[in-house]
Design a protein around this motif. Structure first.
Motif, PDB file in Angstrom:
ATOM      1  N   UNK A 484       0.805  -1.108  -0.072  1.00 28.45           N
ATOM      2  CA  UNK A 484      -0.109   0.032   0.054  1.00 28.45           C
ATOM      3  C   UNK A 484       0.862   1.163   0.090  1.00 28.45           C
ATOM      4  N   UNK A 485       0.232   2.413  -0.494  1.00 28.99           N
ATOM      5  CA  UNK A 485       0.811   3.701  -0.170  1.00 28.99           C
ATOM      6  C   UNK A 485       0.914   3.850   1.196  1.00 28.99           C
ATOM      7  N   UNK A 490      -2.027   3.906   6.525  1.00 24.04           N
ATOM      8  CA  UNK A 490      -2.666   4.493   7.777  1.00 24.04           C
ATOM      9  C   UNK A 490      -3.831   4.177   7.764  1.00 24.04           C
ATOM     10  N   UNK A 491      -4.725   4.492   6.555  1.00 24.31           N
ATOM     11  CA  UNK A 491      -6.139   4.162   6.575  1.00 24.31           C
ATOM     12  C   UNK A 491      -6.532   2.823   7.059  1.00 24.31           C
ATOM     13  N   UNK A 539     -11.097   4.579   1.880  1.00 20.19           N
ATOM     14  CA  UNK A 539     -10.763   5.436   3.262  1.00 20.19           C
ATOM     15  C   UNK A 539      -9.696   6.325   3.095  1.00 20.19           C
ATOM     16  N   UNK A 540      -8.656   5.750   2.293  1.00 18.06           N
ATOM     17  CA  UNK A 540      -7.696   6.775   1.882  1.00 18.06           C
ATOM     18  C   UNK A 540      -7.987   8.228   1.407  1.00 18.06           C
ATOM     19  N   UNK A 545     -14.857   8.214   5.864  1.00 18.98           N
ATOM     20  CA  UNK A 545     -15.259   6.989   5.433  1.00 18.98           C
ATOM     21  C   UNK A 545     -15.411   6.009   6.323  1.00 18.98           C
ATOM     22  N   UNK A 546     -16.469   5.046   6.512  1.00 16.85           N
ATOM     23  CA  UNK A 546     -16.595   4.096   7.443  1.00 16.85           C
ATOM     24  C   UNK A 546     -16.467   2.854   6.918  1.00 16.85           C
ATOM     25  N   UNK A 547     -15.794   1.680   7.608  1.00 16.55           N
ATOM     26  CA  UNK A 547     -15.935   0.302   7.069  1.00 16.55           C
ATOM     27  C   UNK A 547     -17.212  -0.116   7.026  1.00 16.55           C
TER      28      UNK A 547
END
Length: 614
Positions: A484-485, A490-491, A539-540, A545-547
């Motif tokens: 991931x970036x 972090x997200x 999310x990023x 945003x929520x799961x």
């Protein structure tokens, strides 16, 4: 650089710039003063966008002679006496800024007579260049009239940023419309450049005001909100999901009858509507929230446009539940109508009986139709849309009230149409275009979109598994390793517990890598690598945003793919099973994307179309 103390004239102009943005700001301050003075009738007149002339008259309590000059002094107010009073403000104005700010940038005249006065006359005073003139005796009714001329006469920079007269006029009318909606017990009238533009009766009928603004389609689709939660009371009107907007401009909120903008309230309303509306569509609503003044701070914005609550979470919960409950209790099947002429219906009714005289039988003629609030804010105002006599519009409202009472009985038919079990009264007719199911019931034809209906059934089944915690994890081998970036990593790190709740087992696997050891087991295709990356990217991109909501979106997409398609031929047995499953749902009216699953057409509408009834 030397520090200098500003003179009073400069200070007043700066204060005026904070409070007075344009002519509508002046009207707002003066109208709020009238409301605070317990006025029951407020008349507004403006010329040339309010730049040349503003007049606000009321029948309120008026100002005592000895208080007239003080009213134009800085921080002079009748609303506060000590700092403790700030904790329980119930009035609109309280800072003592309005009149001195207006007088600092315009010429002001006041005519007033106190309700306490035993004299047959009142008093007038001119304030020019922020200097009060002589107080004179003058003929006057009880109440106050403020006239403002030459707005921004000594602030040419501010004047340069004003819009054209038509737009400035529209802002004023829009302001009064909102104020009238918050105060339906007060009669408001607006005259623009000599023409009547807006009028309310002041009889407390908020629905009638909405009719005058939005028209019959909105009026026929309003749901009343009246809910109390401890010290919070929510009242107002929301439009059924059949009425939507492309922007939030017609979400109108008041806190203690003060128009405000507040993201907590807006989010609560939109989330309550989310299951009923398509993406990028917004509800139409007018809501007032009465709350203890100690729990709300109205002093966070120069024009008191924004408010802050001591408990934003509690306000969100209360608003969301009030709207959610009202929607679930309502019948939300859109009914198709063949247009008819309301005015013609009135003329027919008048021909059957002598027209009764009333207190609104005389008044200004050729009243112009007003655009919707959304159109006003979108600056699409036209001043030549004829609707005839505004007083006839009041008659239209009375006729619609009578019709709505007659239509009330028909609601029971729709309530019984959505039944847990199909009855003999549900007469299956067939399919149209192998896509739409036709059912006759109680003199109505119901049309069901088979794909939207099946999609909603699948969506509810899958979401129920999540809500009941029945999502199992399935171990996968080999594990999925995702690079991931930093932002994506972090997200995931911030939401790793939320992922676990919905069946994912994720662990850190290097600087910006993660390892996925398990995925949701019994949700079709939700565990794919592509869907997981879609969620991580969302999310990023969006910190809010929520799961859970992201999973819900994916489930909606999956439900769509798994559902019966348009053009698929169904047997009568399959149709009945589909309807049984649909009718079991709490919200059978919309698919997960907000499209309607059911619409109806009454027998009367067919008869109108074929000329059997007029």
């Amino acid at each position: 650089m030397n520090i200098k103390i500003l003179d009073n004239q400069t200070i007043n102009k700066i204060a005026a710039g904070e409070v007075i943005e344009n002519a509508s700001s002046v009207v707002k301050e003066l109208v709020e003063n009238s409301i605070d003075a317990n006025a029951r009738k407020i008349q507004i007149e403006v010329r040339n966008g309010g730049i040349d002339y503003i007049k606000v008259s009321d029948d309120g309590e008026g100002i005592e002679k000895e208080d007239i000059l003080d009213a134009f002094k800085e921080h002079a107010t009748s609303k506060l006496s000590s700092i403790k009073d700030l904790e329980s403000i119930t009035s609109f104005g309280f800072r003592g800024e309005a009149l001195p700010s207006i007088a600092a940038i315009s010429d002001v005249s006041v005519i007033t007579k106190s309700v306490k006065s035993i004299d047959s006359y009142g008093y007038s005073c001119d304030v020019l260049d922020n200097k009060s003139g002589e107080i004179k005796e003058v003929a006057s009714n009880t109440g106050t009239t403020i006239i403002v001329r030459n707005l921004f006469k000594n602030v040419p920079v501010r004047k340069k940023f004003l819009k054209d007269y038509a737009k400035e006029n529209s802002y004023i009318v829009d302001l009064v419309m909102k104020t009238a909606l918050a105060n339906p017990h007060i009669s408001f009238s607006v005259k623009v450049d000599g023409r009547d533009r807006f009028l309310t009766k002041g009889d407390g009928d908020q629905k009638a005001i909405l009719y005058s603004i939005y028209g019959k389609d909105v009026y026929d689709n309003l749901i009343e909100i009246d809910k109390s939660f401890d010290d919070i009371v929510i009242k107002g009107l929301i439009a059924k999901p059949a009425i939507t907007r492309s922007t939030r401009q017609d979400e109108i909120y008041f806190v203690n009858h003060r128009y405000v903008k507040n993201r907590t309230i807006s989010n609560a309303v939109e989330n309550a509507f989310s299951a009923y509306l398509m993406q990028h569509k917004y509800p139409l609503c007018v809501l007032n929230i009465d709350i203890d003044g100690k729990n709300v701070d109205v002093n966070v914005h120069p024009r008191k446009l924004e408010v802050r609550f001591t408990s934003e979470e509690r306000v969100y919960y209360v608003v969301f539940n009030a709207i959610d409950e009202a929607l679930k209790k309502s019948i939300l099947i859109p009914e198709e109508h063949i247009d008819y002429d309301v005015e013609a219906s009135i003329e027919e009714a008048d021909a059957e009986k002598d027209k009764e005289s009333s207190d609104i039988s005389a008044g200004p003629k050729d009243f112009d139709a007003l655009p919707s609030l959304g159109d006003i804010l979108d600056k699409k105002v036209e001043s030549s849309i004829p609707i005839g006599n505004i007083y006839k519009r009041f008659d239209e409202i009375e006729l619609l009230k009578k019709r709505s009472l007659k239509a009330h009985d028909s609601k029971t038919h729709e309530e019984s149409f959505i039944t847990k079990t199909l009855t003999d009264n549900h007469k299956y007719i067939g399919q149209v275009f192998d896509t739409y199911i036709l059912v006759e019931y109680e003199e109505k034809l119901y049309i069901i979109d088979q794909h939207a209906a099946h999609e909603k059934i699948n969506f509810e089944k899958l979401m129920r598994q999540f809500n009941e915690g029945k999502v199992d994890s399935q171990k996968i081998f080999p594990s999925i390793v995702l690079k991931l970036t930093p932002l994506q990593y972090s997200a995931v790190e911030n939401n790793i517990e939320e992922f676990a709740k919905v069946g994912y087992e994720i662990e850190r696997f290097g600087d910006n890598d993660i390892k996925v050891d398990a995925v949701p087991y019994n949700i079709f295709n939700i565990g794919s690598k592509e869907l997981l990356m879609d969620m991580i990217e969302s999310f990023a991109d969006d910190k809010n945003a929520e799961v859970y909501s992201s999973i819900a979106e994916k489930i909606a997409s999956i439900s769509c793919k798994k559902s019966i398609k348009a053009g698929h031929k169904l047997s009568e047995l399959e149709v009945k099973e589909l309807l049984r499953e649909l009718f079991k749902l709490d919200n059978p009216y919309n698919c997960p994307h907000g499209r309607p699953t059911i619409i109806s057409l009454s027998k009367v509408e067919f008869e109108k179309k074929f000329g059997r009834v007029i």
